[in-house]
Each structure stands twice: as structure tokens, then as C-alpha cells.
Design a protein around this motif. Structure first.
Motif, PDB file in Angstrom:
ATOM      1  N   ALA A  69       1.252  13.722  14.291  1.00  0.00           N
ATOM      2  CA  ALA A  69       0.264  13.512  13.229  1.00  0.00           C
ATOM      3  C   ALA A  69      -0.742  12.435  13.630  1.00  0.00           C
ATOM      4  CB  ALA A  69       0.964  13.120  11.940  1.00  0.00           C
ATOM      5  N   THR A  70      -1.970  12.601  13.164  1.00  0.00           N
ATOM      6  CA  THR A  70      -3.005  11.583  13.360  1.00  0.00           C
ATOM      7  C   THR A  70      -3.258  10.794  12.088  1.00  0.00           C
ATOM      8  OG1 THR A  70      -4.703  13.243  12.871  1.00  0.00           O
ATOM      9  CG2 THR A  70      -4.134  12.884  15.197  1.00  0.00           C
ATOM     10  N   GLU A  71      -3.054  11.433  10.934  1.00  0.00           N
ATOM     11  CA  GLU A  71      -3.169  10.774   9.638  1.00  0.00           C
ATOM     12  C   GLU A  71      -2.223  11.467   8.662  1.00  0.00           C
ATOM     13  OE1 GLU A  71      -7.496   9.122   8.628  1.00  0.00           O
ATOM     14  OE2 GLU A  71      -7.476  11.289   8.975  1.00  0.00           O
ATOM     15  N   ILE A  72      -1.669  10.683   7.721  1.00  0.00           N
ATOM     16  CA  ILE A  72      -0.831  11.254   6.662  1.00  0.00           C
ATOM     17  C   ILE A  72      -1.188  10.571   5.343  1.00  0.00           C
ATOM     18  CG2 ILE A  72       1.512  11.705   5.831  1.00  0.00           C
ATOM     19  CD1 ILE A  72       2.531  11.532   8.641  1.00  0.00           C
ATOM     20  N   PHE A  73      -1.364  11.379   4.310  1.00  0.00           N
ATOM     21  CA  PHE A  73      -1.657  10.870   2.974  1.00  0.00           C
ATOM     22  C   PHE A  73      -0.653  11.432   1.973  1.00  0.00           C
ATOM     23  CE2 PHE A  73      -5.636  10.820   5.265  1.00  0.00           C
ATOM     24  CZ  PHE A  73      -6.210   9.603   4.926  1.00  0.00           C
ATOM     25  N   ASP A  80      -5.297  13.555  -7.917  1.00  0.00           N
ATOM     26  CA  ASP A  80      -5.928  14.884  -7.941  1.00  0.00           C
ATOM     27  C   ASP A  80      -5.646  15.690  -6.670  1.00  0.00           C
ATOM     28  OD1 ASP A  80      -7.052  14.488 -10.476  1.00  0.00           O
ATOM     29  OD2 ASP A  80      -8.764  13.434  -9.600  1.00  0.00           O
ATOM     30  N   TRP A  81      -4.511  15.395  -6.004  1.00  0.00           N
ATOM     31  CA  TRP A  81      -4.073  16.119  -4.817  1.00  0.00           C
ATOM     32  C   TRP A  81      -5.088  16.032  -3.675  1.00  0.00           C
ATOM     33  CZ3 TRP A  81       0.861  17.891  -4.742  1.00  0.00           C
ATOM     34  CH2 TRP A  81       1.512  18.006  -5.979  1.00  0.00           C
ATOM     35  N   LYS A  82      -5.813  14.889  -3.651  1.00  0.00           N
ATOM     36  CA  LYS A  82      -6.808  14.681  -2.599  1.00  0.00           C
ATOM     37  C   LYS A  82      -6.502  13.384  -1.855  1.00  0.00           C
ATOM     38  CE  LYS A  82     -10.460  17.102  -5.144  1.00  0.00           C
ATOM     39  NZ  LYS A  82     -11.783  16.982  -5.812  1.00  0.00           N
ATOM     40  N   PRO A  83      -6.599  13.386  -0.524  1.00  0.00           N
ATOM     41  CA  PRO A  83      -6.314  12.175   0.248  1.00  0.00           C
ATOM     42  C   PRO A  83      -7.271  11.035  -0.116  1.00  0.00           C
ATOM     43  CG  PRO A  83      -6.427  14.106   1.677  1.00  0.00           C
ATOM     44  CD  PRO A  83      -6.945  14.527   0.341  1.00  0.00           C
ATOM     45  N   ASN A  84      -6.722   9.825  -0.261  1.00  0.00           N
ATOM     46  CA  ASN A  84      -7.567   8.635  -0.370  1.00  0.00           C
ATOM     47  C   ASN A  84      -6.835   7.447   0.238  1.00  0.00           C
ATOM     48  OD1 ASN A  84      -5.922   7.301  -2.415  1.00  0.00           O
ATOM     49  ND2 ASN A  84      -6.791   8.753  -3.900  1.00  0.00           N
ATOM     50  N   GLU A  85      -7.579   6.372   0.490  1.00  0.00           N
ATOM     51  CA  GLU A  85      -7.053   5.246   1.250  1.00  0.00           C
ATOM     52  C   GLU A  85      -5.848   4.583   0.595  1.00  0.00           C
ATOM     53  OE1 GLU A  85      -7.783   4.063   4.294  1.00  0.00           O
ATOM     54  OE2 GLU A  85      -8.931   5.935   4.461  1.00  0.00           O
ATOM     55  N   LYS A  86      -5.798   4.595  -0.729  1.00  0.00           N
ATOM     56  CA  LYS A  86      -4.710   3.931  -1.441  1.00  0.00           C
ATOM     57  C   LYS A  86      -3.357   4.576  -1.129  1.00  0.00           C
ATOM     58  CE  LYS A  86      -5.648   2.664  -5.606  1.00  0.00           C
ATOM     59  NZ  LYS A  86      -5.892   2.632  -7.074  1.00  0.00           N
ATOM     60  N   ARG A  88      -2.660   6.251   1.863  1.00  0.00           N
ATOM     61  CA  ARG A  88      -2.550   6.526   3.292  1.00  0.00           C
ATOM     62  C   ARG A  88      -1.273   5.907   3.854  1.00  0.00           C
ATOM     63  NH1 ARG A  88      -6.011   7.228   7.850  1.00  0.00           N
ATOM     64  NH2 ARG A  88      -7.871   7.130   6.528  1.00  0.00           N
ATOM     65  N   LEU A  89      -0.526   6.674   4.663  1.00  0.00           N
ATOM     66  CA  LEU A  89       0.658   6.152   5.330  1.00  0.00           C
ATOM     67  C   LEU A  89       0.257   5.416   6.600  1.00  0.00           C
ATOM     68  CD1 LEU A  89       1.880   8.455   3.478  1.00  0.00           C
ATOM     69  CD2 LEU A  89       3.729   8.590   5.169  1.00  0.00           C
ATOM     70  N   THR A  90       1.006   4.367   6.922  1.00  0.00           N
ATOM     71  CA  THR A  90       0.762   3.558   8.117  1.00  0.00           C
ATOM     72  C   THR A  90       1.629   4.049   9.265  1.00  0.00           C
ATOM     73  OG1 THR A  90       0.268   1.621   6.750  1.00  0.00           O
ATOM     74  CG2 THR A  90       0.827   1.237   9.076  1.00  0.00           C
ATOM     75  N   LYS A  91       1.021   4.170  10.440  1.00  0.00           N
ATOM     76  CA  LYS A  91       1.773   4.631  11.598  1.00  0.00           C
ATOM     77  C   LYS A  91       2.614   3.502  12.171  1.00  0.00           C
ATOM     78  CE  LYS A  91       1.339   7.415  15.775  1.00  0.00           C
ATOM     79  NZ  LYS A  91       0.427   8.168  16.675  1.00  0.00           N
ATOM     80  N   LEU A 114       2.904  15.678   1.115  1.00  0.00           N
ATOM     81  CA  LEU A 114       2.223  14.964   2.183  1.00  0.00           C
ATOM     82  C   LEU A 114       1.096  15.850   2.704  1.00  0.00           C
ATOM     83  CD1 LEU A 114       5.271  13.603   4.238  1.00  0.00           C
ATOM     84  CD2 LEU A 114       3.898  12.367   2.540  1.00  0.00           C
ATOM     85  N   HIS A 115      -0.098  15.269   2.832  1.00  0.00           N
ATOM     86  CA  HIS A 115      -1.194  15.978   3.499  1.00  0.00           C
ATOM     87  C   HIS A 115      -1.259  15.404   4.910  1.00  0.00           C
ATOM     88  CE1 HIS A 115      -5.381  17.995   3.040  1.00  0.00           C
ATOM     89  NE2 HIS A 115      -4.913  18.101   4.275  1.00  0.00           N
TER      90      HIS A 115
END
Length: 671
Positions: A69-73, A80-86, A88-91, A114-115
Motif C-alpha cells: 500500500a502507498t496510502e490507507i484511509f 461520508d465514505w471519502k478519504p480525508n487527512e483526519k 489517514r493511517l500512518t505507515k 479501509l480505502h
């Protein structure tokens, strides 16, 4: 390395000792690697305590393994089932990801996913270690659910210890255990079915379809969420309540665990979880099961071992399961999955087609399970008869306590289909039922859920067919029904009395449940007609189903308290093909079978030890639908043989299509 004990005990295995030692070396080397990386096997199997959604009091923590994965939200109704910074998972290191969320943002009952983004794509996924998944009633879409325990579950089974000598298994599916046209619940099963099992005398329940699965009709064998209790049947707490109540009734509960493959689904399951096909599974063709339309785990990866071993530990520690029946392990043992393989000689087991990674996983799983709970029960569903499967690890075996004797139901079906009972060969029957290695325990059964599925037939249906529909009432006379009831009892009694360890029955088959199992699907109009159990047939005083239930109950109680309690070996006394009479002994118990449909025998002499004998069980008892031809109050005394004063005989009346169990009571004979 010295010669393994189980090889010493079986001289036929000696030519294959190098292959067996290679398997043992593979296991020992892997165990040393695990100790070097994780400290020990126990720490490695704590994965469920590290990954997944954890309640930290004032907040939640979610960890996931997704190395590609490169990003996970985290997404859900809360954003609203949309990714946002709040969200965001940390790698972290080693492909792990983490997020900590306030309980003001994430609440009990919230749905989420998870998106996950990867190079060149993205997709919605459910966390791999998630312990609660629910399906939307209208859209049929599965989502993870925040499930906060409101106080710890109050277990009342601290002193429970399985009493499984012998093990007598009642195989059950909670969802189809209702008489109504619906999916039954854990609570309803506890209230309505558990008392029936306790009354019937079984000491172990084997629960199917516990792990979440997208398609109900898969019988639970296409698992998507390995740590989630199937929400179709209720909540995790309701499952715990069922197991707790079973333990209070002295009944062990084992789980039908599926680690042999996984459903292909991507949104619900582990398929392409982080965008790769090889995260949990083998890459390419080896990762596709050719017969099951599913994915094959790569047991050579530490992360996969951690996932599966952690899964074993989770169900034991969190739900107090007493062990597992490992499903479909023949597919795991060999690179060819056992497909179209006859296993006619020992060379078929040791010809370079073994999957050493899978064999090592199963050995590790048995080691772990029995370290967590020394009284745990593990059963291998293997049709190949792999040598050493249910022998101890210290003897060079894989460590299972039992292997399912899968050839027995196949044998009975073949006999019923291909031969009229006038031609049943008792030598062949006795030989087939006695097929097991002396050092390895097996669970014998005449039929399980496999023989009841749509497209197949249960034993009772094969024996009586359409007459079941209008000739099972007490007022009806039918030679077909009389034959079917008699043979149904004899087949079960022959199976359990020759078993070398235990016995299994599928829910409802003990009373000759009619028809087949067919789950709701498009082809049957999504009907529950055949995905239920008609208990009323057994309870109805004017129907003959009660006879089979009465017999099964008497048989199981006698097995538990008598002829199977010490797992004594069987010895043939009189296996007479011409008469169709089969007589054998176990300790002080003598089993007498007359499979002849027409010939009853008077003063049938058999060699026995001196003493007196009494009838303990008789299939011809009117309570079991018999004709009452045997006086069960009669005490039988041995006689000296007229031409051999050192031998004794017993003279018996053995009616046609009848089986009896006699107990020898040592005493001075009367002549």
C-alpha cells in the motif's frame, strides 16, 4: 536424527524415512526461525492482539499489514465514505499501518472500511483481523463494524474439562437448526437445540460456518473474515453464551475451522488486499484452487503463519472453543491438492508432491493449540490417510488428536448403491470398518453433512426413498420402511462399535431426517425449505422417526459409558460370509450382527470367554422400531465345547437384520 517413533512402529514406512525426516527437519528449522524473530511461538501467535481494531479506553487503535500500500484511509458514515487527512493511517515498519481515533469520532456500531491505495490502483477493503462484520439487508454489502464490549463476558466454565474418551461429536450448523424457514440464531440454538444434544448423549458439538463468509450457501467453507463471528447468527457475546451453556452441560464445543483456502472476494476478503495477488496467497496458478474457486495460502511466509496461528489462538482464548476440526487439509498436504489421486500405496504420500510448508503449519498449529490448552481437541479432515497425521509431534507426527475416517461413509454409500443387502459381504464390511493405524485415533461416521447436500442422499433416503413421505406413520405397513429402519440402525451400530477413537453424527441424521440440504439460492427461489431441521418429525408420537432417535440415544449413551470408554481393540470372533453374520469383541463386550434379510439363526454357537452374558442393546427392541424377538431379560451362560474342554461357547438366537451388544459378566459357568 533418530528414526521417528511412528516409523519404528510401522515397518512399511521405513523406505520413506528420508522423506519423513525431511518434513520433520523443515518443521524444526521453521520453529527455530520463529523463535529467532518473534521470541517464541506464543508471541508470534499474538497477532490478533496487535492488529485489528482495539479499544484503548478513550480511543480506538487500528493496525493493518499491507506492505504494497502507498496510502490507507479509514472511511465510513463518519466521513461520508471519502478519504480525508483526519482518518489517514500512518505507515510503520515491516509493511504495517496504524491510526488512533478518538471515540468522539468513532463510536460503537459505526460501519467502516479501509480505502487502500497502491501503485496504479486502489480499492475498498475490510481490515484483515477485524472481529465484527455485518451485511446490509438491502444492498447485501458487507462492512466492518465497531463492536465495543460493554463489560467483560461473565464466563462460568472455569472448571470445565472436555470428557472425550471417547469423543462423540454432534456436527451442527446453527443457521439451519431451526424448524422455521429462516436463519436460526446462537441464542435459539442454545435454548432449543442444545438440550436435544445433551439428551442424546453427545459430549462434543462441532459448529460449522462460524467464521464470516459472504455466501450463506457455501456452508461456511468460503471464508472472508477469519476473526469475525458470522453475524447472520448473532453477536460475539451470543456465541460465547452458547459455548458457556454447553460447557455447563458438560459438552465440549469445537469449531470447523477453514485454513485450507480462502474466498476470492476482494472487498470482503483477503483477495488482492494491498493490490497484490501474493500478499497472503501463492502468486500465479499455485494461488488458485482448481476445484474450489478459491485462493490458496502461502504457508511459507511468516506473516501468513502469524495470521493463521493467531486465528487459532483467538478462537480458543476469546471464545473458549475446545479445539478445531481442520477442514479440507488433504488439499493442503499435497501440491496436487489430492485431486484425482487414489493414495493406493505409501509411495503416493512421499513422492515429492508434499507441501512441506503446509505440513509445517499444521504441526505448528497443533503444537500451539495444545500448549494453550492441553485438553484441546484437534481433528484432521483428510481423505488421503497421510501417515503420522494423528500421531504425536514428539513421535514424528503432525500432532492431531484424531483423523476423520472419511472412507467409511463412502463405503456405506457404495454398499447401498451397488449391492442389495442380500449380497452384503460381512468380511468386507469388517475389514473396511477396521481400516486405521493402531497408534492413530480416528473419528468414524456413517454420514456427515457432506452426504446430505443437494445432489446427494442421506442413508435413510437411499434405503427407503419415496416411501418416507407416506409410510413413516405408525399405522402404515411397509417392508421397505422396515428394511430401511433396520439397516439404518445396524449401519450406525457397526460404525460406532468398530471406531478407534470416536464417532460423529450430523444434526438430524440420528432420527433419519428426510430429504437433502439446499441453502437459499437463485435456483430454488431463495427458499429455506431444505435449510432447516424438522424436529417435529422426531417428536411426533405417531411417526416412526422417534424409533431411530430412541436407538441413537441408547447407542450413544452405551458407547460413552461402555464399549468405547477404554478404546479397546476389536477382535473378530465369527465373520461368516455365508450366513452374513459378523461377530466381534471389545473387552467384555461382544457385538453380534446378522445382515441376512431372510435368515434367522437358532442356537448359533460362538466361541467366547467363560462367564455369563446379558443383552445391553438390541436393534430389534420395539422402542427402536423392532419386532421384539429377543428376550432382553434373559441371562446367557457359556457351555464347554463337547470336543474341546478348554473352549467355551455361547448359543444365541439371532433374528434376521438384527444387531445386539452383549456384556460378559465374569462368573463360574453353569453346565
Amino acid at each position: 536424527m533418530d528414526t521417528p517413533v511412528f516409523v519404528k512402529n510401522d515397518p512399511w514406512l521405513q523406505p520413506f524415512e528420508p522423506a519423513i525426516k525431511k518434513r520433520i527437519d523443515h518443521y524444526n528449522n521453521r520453529l527455530e526461525d520463529i523463535k529467532a524473530i518473534f521470541g517464541d511461538l506464543d508471541q508470534m501467535s499474538d497477532g490478533y492482539d496487535f492488529y485489528g481494531l482495539k479499544d484503548l479506553g478513550d480511543k480506538y487503535q487500528l493496525r493493518e499489514w499491507a506492505p504494497n500500500a502507498t496510502e490507507i484511509f479509514l472511511v465510513g458514515d463518519f466521513n461520508d465514505w471519502k478519504p480525508n487527512e483526519k482518518f489517514r493511517l500512518t505507515k510503520m515498519d515491516f509493511g504495517n499501518w496504524e491510526i488512533t481515533i478518538s471515540k468522539e469520532l468513532l463510536k460503537h456500531g459505526d460501519l467502516f472500511k479501509l480505502h487502500i491505495f497502491w501503485q496504479g490502483g486502489d480499492g475498498m477493503r475490510l481490515p484483515s483481523y477485524i472481529n465484527r462484520v455485518v451485511q446490509d439487508e438491502h444492498t447485501k454489502i458487507f462492512s466492518a463494524q465497531v463492536w465495543t464490549r460493554h463489560g467483560e463476558f461473565k464466563w462460568e466454565d472455569q472448571d470445565f474439562k472436555p470428557s472425550v474418551d471417547p469423543i462423540l461429536i454432534y456436527e451442527a450448523h446453527v443457521g439451519m437448526s431451526s424448524e422455521e424457514h429462516k436463519v436460526n440464531s446462537f441464542t435459539e440454538f442454545k435454548n432449543d437445540v442444545l438440550p436435544r444434544i445433551a439428551k442424546a448423549g453427545y459430549n462434543t458439538i462441532q459448529l460449522m460456518a462460524i467464521q464470516e463468509h459472504p455466501y450463506y450457501g457455501s456452508f461456511g467453507y468460503h471464508v472472508s473474515n477469519f476473526f469475525a463471528v458470522s453475524s447472520r447468527f448473532g453477536t460475539p457475546e451470543e456465541l460465547k453464551d452458547l459455548i458457556n451453556e454447553a460447557h455447563k452441560n458438560g459438552i465440549a464445543v469445537i469449531m470447523d475451522i477453514v485454513h485450507s483456502h480462502a474466498v476470492k472476494n476482494e472487498i470482503e476478503g483477503l483477495g488482492r488486499f494491498d493490490g497484490t495477488s501474493y500478499q497472503y496467497f501463492h502468486d500465479g496458478g499455485r494461488g488458485e484452487h482448481p476445484a474450489w474457486d478459491s485462493k490458496c495460502f502461502n504457508y511459507g511466509k511468516n506473516e501468513v503463519l502469524r495470521f493463521l496461528l493467531s486465528n487459532c489462538k483467538y478462537w480458543i482464548q476469546e471464545f473458549h472453543f475446545d479445539g478445531f476440526r481442520f477442514d479440507g487439509i488433504t488439499s493442503m498436504l499435497y501440491l496436487h491438492h489430492g485431486l484425482e489421486y487414489s493414495f493406493s500405496s505409501y509411495s503416493d504420500y512421499f513422492n515429492g508432491t508434499e507441501d512441506y510448508d503446509a505440513l509445517t503449519y499444521l504441526t505448528l498449529a497443533n503444537r500451539l493449540i495444545h500448549r494453550i490448552n492441553p485438553n484441546a481437541i484437534t481433528i484432521a479432515e483428510d481423505m488421503s490417510g497421510y501417515p503420522g497425521l494423528s500421531d504425536k509431534i514428539e513421535n514424528g507426527g503432525i500432532g492431531f488428536d484424531y483423523r476423520l475416517s472419511m472412507g467409511v461413509p463412502d463405503f456405506w454409500i457404495k454398499m447401498i448403491k451397488e449391492h442389495s443387502d442380500e449380497n452384503w459381504n460381512v468380511s468386507r464390511i469388517f475389514h473396511e470398518l477396521m481400516q486405521h493405524r493402531a497408534a492413530e485415533k480416528v473419528v468414524s461416521y456413517a454420514e456427515s453433512h457432506d452426504q446430505a447436500l443437494v445432489g446427494d442422499k442421506t442413508i435413510i433416503f437411499r434405503l427407503v426413498d419415496k416411501e418416507m413421505y407416506d409410510k413413516m406413520d405408525l399405522a402404515s405397513q411397509s417392508l421397505v420402511i422396515d428394511r430401511g429402519i433396520a439397516l439404518h440402525k445396524m449401519i450406525r451400530l457397526a460404525t460406532i462399535t468398530t471406531s478407534h477413537g470416536g464417532y460423529l453424527n450430523f444434526m438430524g441424521n440420528e432420527f433419519g431426517h428426510p430429504e437433502w440440504i439446499d441453502f437459499p439460492r437463485e435456483g430454488n427461489g431463495w427458499s429455506y425449505k431444505h435449510a432447516r431441521r424438522q424436529w417435529g418429525l422426531m417428536d411426533h408420537p405417531d411417526l416412526k422417526f422417534k424409533y431411530l432417535a430412541n436407538f441413537d440415544r441408547a447407542m450413544v449413551h452405551l458407547a460413552k459409558d461402555g464399549f468405547l470408554s477404554n478404546n479397546e481393540p476389536c477382535y473378530g470372533i465369527a465373520i461368516n460370509e455365508a450366513d452374513q453374520v459378523m461377530i466381534f469383541k471389545r473387552g467384555n463386550y461382544y457385538m453380534v450382527f446378522n445382515f441376512s434379510p431372510t435368515n434367522s439363526y437358532t442356537d448359533y454357537g460362538i466361541f467366547v470367554d467363560p462367564g455369563k452374558f446379558k443383552v445391553l442393546l438390541n436393534t430389534d427392541n420395539p422402542e427402536f422400531g423392532g419386532f421384539g424377538s429377543i428376550d432382553e431379560s434373559y441371562i446367557y451362560y457359556t457351555e464347554r465345547m463337547p470336543y474341546n474342554k478348554d473352549q467355551y461357547q455361547l448359543k444365541l438366537y439371532i433374528p434376521a437384520r438384527t444387531a445386539m451388544i452383549f456384556e460378559r459378566i465374569p462368573a463360574k459357568s453353569v453346565y
